[in-house]
Design an enzyme around this catalytic site. Structure first.
Site, PDB file in Angstrom:
ATOM      1  CG  ASP A   1       0.425  -2.652   6.121  1.00 27.84           C
ATOM      2  OD1 ASP A   1      -0.618  -2.559   6.830  1.00 27.84           O
ATOM      3  OD2 ASP A   1       0.523  -1.651   5.040  1.00 27.84           O
TER       4      ASP A   1
ATOM      5  CE  LYS B   1      -7.460  -0.422   6.285  1.00 36.12           C
ATOM      6  NZ  LYS B   1      -8.231   0.207   5.067  1.00 36.12           N
TER       7      LYS B   1
ATOM      8  CB  CYS C   1      -3.743   3.478  -1.636  1.00 36.57           C
ATOM      9  SG  CYS C   1      -5.113   4.499  -1.411  1.00 36.57           S
TER      10      CYS C   1
ATOM     11  CG  HIS D   1      -2.089   1.203   1.436  1.00 31.64           C
ATOM     12  ND1 HIS D   1      -1.699   2.158   1.793  1.00 31.64           N
ATOM     13  CD2 HIS D   1      -3.062   0.931   1.128  1.00 31.64           C
ATOM     14  CE1 HIS D   1      -2.658   2.838   2.111  1.00 31.64           C
ATOM     15  NE2 HIS D   1      -3.797   2.216   1.354  1.00 31.64           N
TER      16      HIS D   1
ATOM     17  CD  GLN E   1      -7.247  -4.368   3.887  1.00 35.13           C
ATOM     18  OE1 GLN E   1      -8.101  -5.088   4.180  1.00 35.13           O
ATOM     19  NE2 GLN E   1      -7.134  -3.190   3.638  1.00 35.13           N
TER      20      GLN E   1
HETATM   21  N1  C6P Z   1      -6.467   0.563   2.773  1.00 33.45           N
HETATM   22  C1  C6P Z   1      -8.112   0.143   1.164  1.00 33.45           C
HETATM   23  O1  C6P Z   1      -9.264   0.582   0.755  1.00 33.45           O
HETATM   24  P1  C6P Z   1      -4.997   3.899   7.145  1.00 33.45           P
HETATM   25  O2  C6P Z   1      -5.604   4.528   5.988  1.00 33.45           O
HETATM   26  O3  C6P Z   1      -4.041   4.538   7.856  1.00 33.45           O
HETATM   27  O4  C6P Z   1      -6.108   3.103   8.161  1.00 33.45           O
HETATM   28  O5  C6P Z   1      -4.547   2.190   6.360  1.00 33.45           O
HETATM   29  C2  C6P Z   1      -3.719   2.569   5.651  1.00 33.45           C
HETATM   30  C3  C6P Z   1      -3.326   0.960   4.887  1.00 33.45           C
HETATM   31  C4  C6P Z   1      -2.136   0.461   5.064  1.00 33.45           C
HETATM   32  N2  C6P Z   1      -1.755  -0.754   4.603  1.00 33.45           N
HETATM   33  C5  C6P Z   1      -2.998  -1.607   3.897  1.00 33.45           C
HETATM   34  C6  C6P Z   1      -2.617  -2.700   3.334  1.00 33.45           C
HETATM   35  C7  C6P Z   1      -3.928  -0.809   3.756  1.00 33.45           C
HETATM   36  O6  C6P Z   1      -5.133  -1.651   3.129  1.00 33.45           O
HETATM   37  C8  C6P Z   1      -4.506   0.544   4.284  1.00 33.45           C
HETATM   38  C9  C6P Z   1      -5.835   1.017   3.899  1.00 33.45           C
HETATM   39  C10 C6P Z   1      -7.784   0.922   2.383  1.00 33.45           C
HETATM   40  O7  C6P Z   1      -7.864  -0.707   0.818  1.00 33.45           O
HETATM   41  C11 C6P Z   1      -7.765   2.472   2.156  1.00 33.45           C
HETATM   42  S1  C6P Z   1      -6.680   2.984   0.876  1.00 33.45           S
END
Ligand code: C6P
Length: 407
Positions: A201, A227, A365, A124, A204
């Site tokens: 990370d 999430k 993203c 991401h 997910q």
């Molecule tokens: N992915 C998606 O629709 P934040 O925005 O900080 O809570 O998470 C960022 C992030 C980091 N790593 C992974 C693997 C992610 O999937 C995400 C967020 C969302 O897939 C929003 S782009």
């Protein structure tokens, strides 16, 4: 898994009970964010109604109650991911902030020009851009391990990219664009054989499977509350105590200090050293409630149920002519990314919305993943524990109907 109480779970999520465009809502955008159960909504509302005050500051009753609940949530997170100590649990805004914190604090405490940071081609943006920014500032070098056409990390190539200069590995546990679950234990073992710390990370992975940071032996694990059926604006940075102790703070201000004079400042103990300013108190308490709910359902049960749901959806999707799955890793979480021969992903998203079905369309993203597959975007259905087989049927019928419309 016929004994999974999906209908009982659905009843706990008020937002799912509505109609969108005169159709029952089918919410399949859970990788973007999950909906919230009553216990989380009620917990936050009760907290503001009865117990709200600032934490760690007051001797008055409300401040003590608020502090007890805030620190209670830290204990809950610690148990949920099996950390050794609450000192290893830092509350942040979310995954993005956690990785920026690490790039800043770990990067500036331990990295020097020429040092290499190794990531993968399925990250991401939040696990790419902070490292690029650090590289520009510090002269470190970003290396990227490739993936194959199934959307899996090529582990042999990853291993070859570990050099005498590699100082940090930062890898996604489960890809948001592909659903791939990486062989993180293998990755950690390869890195640790060479004394290289590993960041996972977990944005997910955390809602879909049990995570045990001590069993994984990862050095850092980061995730977002939103999430995980918890509120937005709260997330977790887990870090091994000895490494966090050795890192410089990220931000300065209240709560992260023990003693301040104009000459110098003595920093607070862990985890407060990394929690400058008034934190997102109520949402941290809400995160504790969400984890309590998930523990009641059981992460093993959720993983089993979602695996079955994904297998069912994958099988149905493969029967649709003109549909191409993007991401067919052997180890996958509950994400179905796809493109259609004749329909742009954004049109898929809009057309499905007209049927009450919420999916995400775009690059998610993860633009380098789109570049690798030579596509501008995908449509992505991402499942949660409250989705049903019947909802998968509605999705598949919706896709078939829009293929008919676009001919
Ligand atoms: N992915 C998606 O629709 P934040 O925005 O900080 O809570 O998470 C960022 C992030 C980091 N790593 C992974 C693997 C992610 O999937 C995400 C967020 C969302 O897939 C929003 S782009």
């Amino acid at each position: 898994m016929t004994d999974f109480p999906v209908e009982k779970i659905r009843a706990d999520f008020p937002i799912l009970q509505q109609q969108i465009r005169n159709k029952p809502l089918v919410y399949l955008d859970n990788a973007a964010t999950t909906q919230k159960p009553n216990c989380v909504i009620d917990c936050i509302s009760d907290f503001y109604r009865q117990d709200y005050a600032n934490v760690h500051r007051g001797v008055h009753t409300l401040s003590v109650r608020a502090t007890d609940q805030y620190e209670g949530a830290r204990e809950t997170v610690k148990d949920f991911i099996n950390a050794q100590s609450t000192k290893e649990i830092v509350f942040v805004k979310g995954t993005t902030e956690a990785i920026n914190l690490l790039a800043h604090s770990y990067g500036k405490s331990f990295l020097k020009p020429g040092d290499e940071i190794l990531i993968t081609a399925m990250e991401h943006h939040s696990n790419i851009v902070p490292w690029q920014m650090l590289c520009q500032e510090l002269g470190t070098v970003l290396k990227v391990a490739p993936i194959n056409l199934q959307g899996e990390l090529i582990v042999e190539e990853f291993e070859k990219l570990i050099t005498a200069k590699t100082r940090l590995v930062s890898v996604v546990h489960m890809s948001n664009a592909l659903g791939t679950v990486n062989p993180v234990k293998k990755i950690i073992d390869l890195a640790h054989e060479r004394n290289i710390p590993v960041i996972l990370d977990g944005a997910q992975a955390i809602p879909h499977m049990p995570v045990d940071v001590q069993a994984l032996e990862c050095d850092f694990y980061v995730f977002s509350g939103h999430k995980l059926y918890a509120p937005t604006g709260v997330g977790v940075l887990y870090g091994k105590q000895e490494i966090l102790e050795a890192m410089q703070p990220y931000q300065g201000g209240g709560d992260m200090i023990r003693k301040v004079t104009f000459k110098e400042t003595e920093y607070n103990n862990l985890p407060y050293k990394f929690e400058a300013g008034t934190p997102n108190i109520a949402d941290v308490v809400g995160l504790g409630a969400a984890i309590g709910y998930l523990t009641g359902v059981g992460m093993d049960n959720i993983a089993r149920y979602e695996a079955e749901l994904l297998a069912y959806a994958t099988d149905k999707a493969k029967q649709i002519e003109g549909l191409r799955l993007i991401g067919e890793a052997h180890e996958k979480g509950a994400i179905l990314s796809f493109v259609l021969d004749k329909v742009h992903p954004h049109d898929i998203g809009t057309m499905l919305d007209s049927l009450g079905i919420a999916v995400r369309a775009g690059h998610h993203c993860a633009m380098p993943v789109m570049d690798f597959f030579e596509i501008p975007a995908t449509a992505r259905a991402s499942f949660a524990m409250y989705n049903t087989h019947q909802e998968v049927d509605v999705l598949m019928d919706g896709i078939k109907s829009l293929i008919e419309v676009f001919g």
